[in-house]
Design a protein around this motif. Sequence first.
Motif, PDB file in Angstrom:
ATOM      1  N   ILE A   1      28.714-130.892-198.928  1.00 54.91           N
ATOM      2  CA  ILE A   1      29.195-131.476-197.755  1.00 54.91           C
ATOM      3  C   ILE A   1      30.320-132.436-198.121  1.00 54.91           C
ATOM      4  CG2 ILE A   1      29.294-132.497-195.573  1.00 54.91           C
ATOM      5  CD1 ILE A   1      26.342-131.393-195.273  1.00 54.91           C
TER       6      ILE A   1
ATOM      7  N   SER B   1      21.676-130.627-200.997  1.00 52.36           N
ATOM      8  CA  SER B   1      21.883-131.103-199.823  1.00 52.36           C
ATOM      9  C   SER B   1      23.109-131.547-199.334  1.00 52.36           C
ATOM     10  CB  SER B   1      20.559-132.204-199.780  1.00 52.36           C
ATOM     11  OG  SER B   1      20.773-133.003-200.769  1.00 52.36           O
ATOM     12  N   ILE B   2      23.278-132.993-199.494  1.00 50.56           N
ATOM     13  CA  ILE B   2      24.683-133.679-198.964  1.00 50.56           C
ATOM     14  C   ILE B   2      25.764-133.199-199.775  1.00 50.56           C
ATOM     15  CG2 ILE B   2      23.476-135.211-197.740  1.00 50.56           C
ATOM     16  CD1 ILE B   2      24.212-137.535-199.750  1.00 50.56           C
TER      17      ILE B   2
ATOM     18  N   ASN C   1      25.908-136.317-187.283  1.00 52.15           N
ATOM     19  CA  ASN C   1      24.728-135.849-187.951  1.00 52.15           C
ATOM     20  C   ASN C   1      23.550-135.756-187.184  1.00 52.15           C
ATOM     21  OD1 ASN C   1      23.838-138.544-188.156  1.00 52.15           O
ATOM     22  ND2 ASN C   1      24.141-138.512-190.404  1.00 52.15           N
ATOM     23  N   SER C   2      22.300-135.361-187.547  1.00 52.21           N
ATOM     24  CA  SER C   2      20.940-135.241-186.879  1.00 52.21           C
ATOM     25  C   SER C   2      20.492-136.691-186.381  1.00 52.21           C
ATOM     26  CB  SER C   2      19.957-134.432-187.863  1.00 52.21           C
ATOM     27  OG  SER C   2      19.786-135.306-188.869  1.00 52.21           O
ATOM     28  N   GLU C   3      21.141-137.767-187.200  1.00 57.49           N
ATOM     29  CA  GLU C   3      20.699-139.159-187.031  1.00 57.49           C
ATOM     30  C   GLU C   3      21.624-139.677-185.893  1.00 57.49           C
ATOM     31  OE1 GLU C   3      20.650-138.343-190.288  1.00 57.49           O
ATOM     32  OE2 GLU C   3      18.437-137.796-189.846  1.00 57.49           O
TER      33      GLU C   3
ATOM     34  N   MET D   1      31.606-131.074-187.713  1.00 60.17           N
ATOM     35  CA  MET D   1      30.127-131.516-187.606  1.00 60.17           C
ATOM     36  C   MET D   1      30.048-132.666-186.565  1.00 60.17           C
ATOM     37  SD  MET D   1      28.536-131.684-191.229  1.00 60.17           S
ATOM     38  CE  MET D   1      27.055-132.354-190.516  1.00 60.17           C
TER      39      MET D   1
ATOM     40  N   GLU E   1      31.075-138.875-187.780  1.00 60.77           N
ATOM     41  CA  GLU E   1      31.807-138.597-189.133  1.00 60.77           C
ATOM     42  C   GLU E   1      32.677-139.828-189.189  1.00 60.77           C
ATOM     43  OE1 GLU E   1      35.328-137.814-189.347  1.00 60.77           O
ATOM     44  OE2 GLU E   1      35.781-137.749-187.379  1.00 60.77           O
TER      45      GLU E   1
ATOM     46  N   ILE F   1      29.238-135.994-193.579  1.00 59.98           N
ATOM     47  CA  ILE F   1      29.603-135.460-192.166  1.00 59.98           C
ATOM     48  C   ILE F   1      30.741-135.293-191.850  1.00 59.98           C
ATOM     49  CG2 ILE F   1      29.127-135.825-189.982  1.00 59.98           C
ATOM     50  CD1 ILE F   1      27.418-138.340-190.351  1.00 59.98           C
TER      51      ILE F   1
ATOM     52  N   ARG G   1      30.966-142.934-194.572  1.00 66.53           N
ATOM     53  CA  ARG G   1      30.118-141.642-194.502  1.00 66.53           C
ATOM     54  C   ARG G   1      30.722-140.505-194.970  1.00 66.53           C
ATOM     55  NH1 ARG G   1      29.207-143.271-188.914  1.00 66.53           N
ATOM     56  NH2 ARG G   1      27.602-144.897-188.926  1.00 66.53           N
TER      57      ARG G   1
ATOM     58  N   GLU H   1      24.614-140.300-186.520  1.00 68.23           N
ATOM     59  CA  GLU H   1      25.999-141.222-187.117  1.00 68.23           C
ATOM     60  C   GLU H   1      27.215-140.124-186.862  1.00 68.23           C
ATOM     61  OE1 GLU H   1      23.624-143.533-190.497  1.00 68.23           O
ATOM     62  OE2 GLU H   1      24.020-141.316-190.798  1.00 68.23           O
TER      63      GLU H   1
END
Length: 240
Positions: free
Chosen positions: A99, A95-96, A219-221, A216, A225, A212, A209, A223
Amino acid sequence: MNKKYTYVWVSLIVLIFGIIVIPMIVEKITKGEVVDKDRMVPYSERDSLAYITINGNKRKVPSFEFIDQDSLVVTDKDYLGKVFVVEFFFTSCPSICPIMTENLVVLQNEFADEDFGIASFTITPQYDTPSVLKKYAEDKGVTDMDWHLMTGDRDVIYELANSGFNIFAAEVPDAPGGFEHSGLFALVDKQGYIRSRKDEFGNPIVYYRGAITQEMGVNSEGEKEQISILKEDIRKLLQE
C-alpha cells in the motif's frame, strides 16, 4: 438640544470611520490578506510548513550512503535541491508495504516533472539485494530516476530509521513477514530539513500516514488517509 448634538457627533465618527478604515479593508481584500487569515480555512492550509525541531534545533536528514536498485552509490547529498519523501519498507512485506509503495507511485506520477524524489530504505537488506530491489521496482511501476530503493548494512539502516528519523523498525518474529515497522512517510525540503504541516492546534504532525490510500479513505482504526494532504505539502515545498 444635547440629544441633537449627540446625533451629529455620532454621524461624524461614523463618517470618519468610513473614510479611514473602509479603504484599508478594501486594500486587504484586494491583496488577499483577509483570505489568508480567514479562520474558516484549516490551520494547516493557511500556514507554512513547520520545521521539526529537537532542543530548538531544526532536524535535518542524517548523512547516509547506500547502494540502490541499480547498484549505484546514493547519499543524502544526492537529494539536495529536491523535495523528497522517506520510507522504510521491505520487498517481502505481506501487509502495509504494498500500500505504501502504491501511494508512492501516485506521488511519483503526480510530481514527475518536478524537483521531487523518493528515498526507500529496506529493513531486510540481507534479502533485499540490488537485484531484488530492481525486480520490485519494475513490478511496482517505479520509473523516476530520483526514486532510489536502497540497501546496505543492517545496523546502519536500523539506526537511520529509529534514531535518525524516529520511524520505528524492528525484527519481530510474530509480526507479518517477521518484521514490524510504521507505515509513516517523512517529508524533506530542498535543504534537507524534515518538515510537516501543523494540526488544528498548531502542532507539527511530524509524519504522514503512508499505509492508507486516498480511495480507502480511512483504515480499520478510523485513521484518515493523508496522501491528499501530503500532495498539498509537497507542492508548498516545491514552491518555496
